[in-house]
Design a protein around this motif. Sequence first.
Motif, PDB file in Angstrom:
ATOM      1  N   HIS A   1     -31.208  50.994 -16.078  1.00  0.00           N
ATOM      2  CA  HIS A   1     -30.625  50.631 -15.399  1.00  0.00           C
ATOM      3  C   HIS A   1     -31.487  51.539 -14.106  1.00  0.00           C
ATOM      4  O   HIS A   1     -30.624  52.375 -14.264  1.00  0.00           O
ATOM      5  CB  HIS A   1     -29.362  50.157 -15.093  1.00  0.00           C
TER       6      HIS A   1
ATOM      7  N   TYR B   1     -33.981  47.433 -16.421  1.00  0.00           N
ATOM      8  CA  TYR B   1     -33.869  46.805 -15.202  1.00  0.00           C
ATOM      9  C   TYR B   1     -33.740  47.237 -13.475  1.00  0.00           C
ATOM     10  O   TYR B   1     -33.007  48.615 -13.952  1.00  0.00           O
ATOM     11  CB  TYR B   1     -32.275  46.213 -15.965  1.00  0.00           C
TER      12      TYR B   1
ATOM     13  N   TYR C   1     -25.757  38.958 -15.029  1.00  0.00           N
ATOM     14  CA  TYR C   1     -26.482  39.822 -14.173  1.00  0.00           C
ATOM     15  C   TYR C   1     -26.567  38.881 -13.283  1.00  0.00           C
ATOM     16  O   TYR C   1     -26.791  39.387 -11.732  1.00  0.00           O
ATOM     17  CB  TYR C   1     -28.214  40.339 -14.601  1.00  0.00           C
TER      18      TYR C   1
ATOM     19  N   ALA D   1     -37.192  43.503 -13.289  1.00  0.00           N
ATOM     20  CA  ALA D   1     -37.077  43.685 -15.513  1.00  0.00           C
ATOM     21  C   ALA D   1     -38.681  43.837 -15.486  1.00  0.00           C
ATOM     22  O   ALA D   1     -39.562  42.922 -16.203  1.00  0.00           O
ATOM     23  CB  ALA D   1     -35.886  43.283 -15.944  1.00  0.00           C
TER      24      ALA D   1
END
Length: 383
Positions: free
Chosen positions: A242, A286, A328, A370
Amino acid sequence: MVIKIVCLRCRQKLTVPAYAEKITCGKCGEVNPIIKKPSPATSLEQGKISKPMEKLKKLLLGNTQRLSDSSGSSSSPPSKLCALDESGNQPPAKKRAVLCGVSYKKWKYKLKGTINDVMNMKTLLTQTYGFLERNILVLTALMTKKQYLIQPTEEESDTRLIPTKANIETCLKWLVNGCQKGDSLVFYYSGHGLRQPDFNQDERDGFDETICPVDFLREGMIVDNDIYATIVKPLSEGVTLHAIVDACHSGTILDLEHVYERDKRMWVDNSPPSGVRKKTSGGIAYSISACEDNQIAADTSALNSKTINGAMTYILIDVVRGNLNITYGDLLDQIETRIEDANQQGWFGGSRILSKLFGPNLTQKPLLSASEEFPVYERKFKL
């Protein structure tokens, strides 16, 4: 003559003779290399690397597989900076993070909330998601204008953890080095972000996105192509990364191939027009950015009367703490809604670039991208 350093593992303050090359921490047993501050006449003005810095690089860089950057050059990823156990083996780090915050003190476009952002993000990782402090590298410093030199401040006195271009690149390599199935990696950045023309046909809008290290005026910015090559491309199967980037023009800072358009409720293609594929090595990445590539991000005290914070960072942390099962999609919705509400009420009086350059109404829409498409309103956000 003596010098003072901070232990890389337990943060204990240590005093050592100036001639020493390493010291063992009496509290935790960590062996710390001693890095002398380079003189302006050698390392900074002439652009040369001092011998102590060469020793640090030898210590950090292992004989592991080399990573290629976007230009085709390569550099070795560093070994883990976390502490060794009693047997001398490095313990597995299923969760690892690099957190960077730059304030650019005494500059016209200084930022006042970046250090707060980093500390808040570290608290979220350790208290909510179970990250161990020894597996989190925090790079923070202010930047002074005098001769563009780096001056350690109360935020960080250890020169190895000042967010220079070289230090950030080294720590990003550490972040992904040796990653294995099940690992969760986090890269957080709070600071200035800029754009520059793209001459490789990698960008659909014609611009590369960049982040600005503390020494970017001398050493240059870190470009999205290099960030992708360092922390996205090496992700092996089962590894999750992330990136949370609170900076202007940060939308596609990881160069991920899929961008989610909230207004259309659909994924759009962000692959390079040149045809070059920008995929992982089996893992998933992500990125949640403070704004789109052509937008700026706010630094404000409106959301918390006691401190100044990056708007996206503050809201993201607040929303996640209130709902650990949030998806998300819902997270993105709540961040954008709260930023829109604050913007309409005129709360964002200060910004990361002067309002007079962009107008008084600072449009800021967080962006999710992503390495693969996924159902954003079904998959839960988890670090």
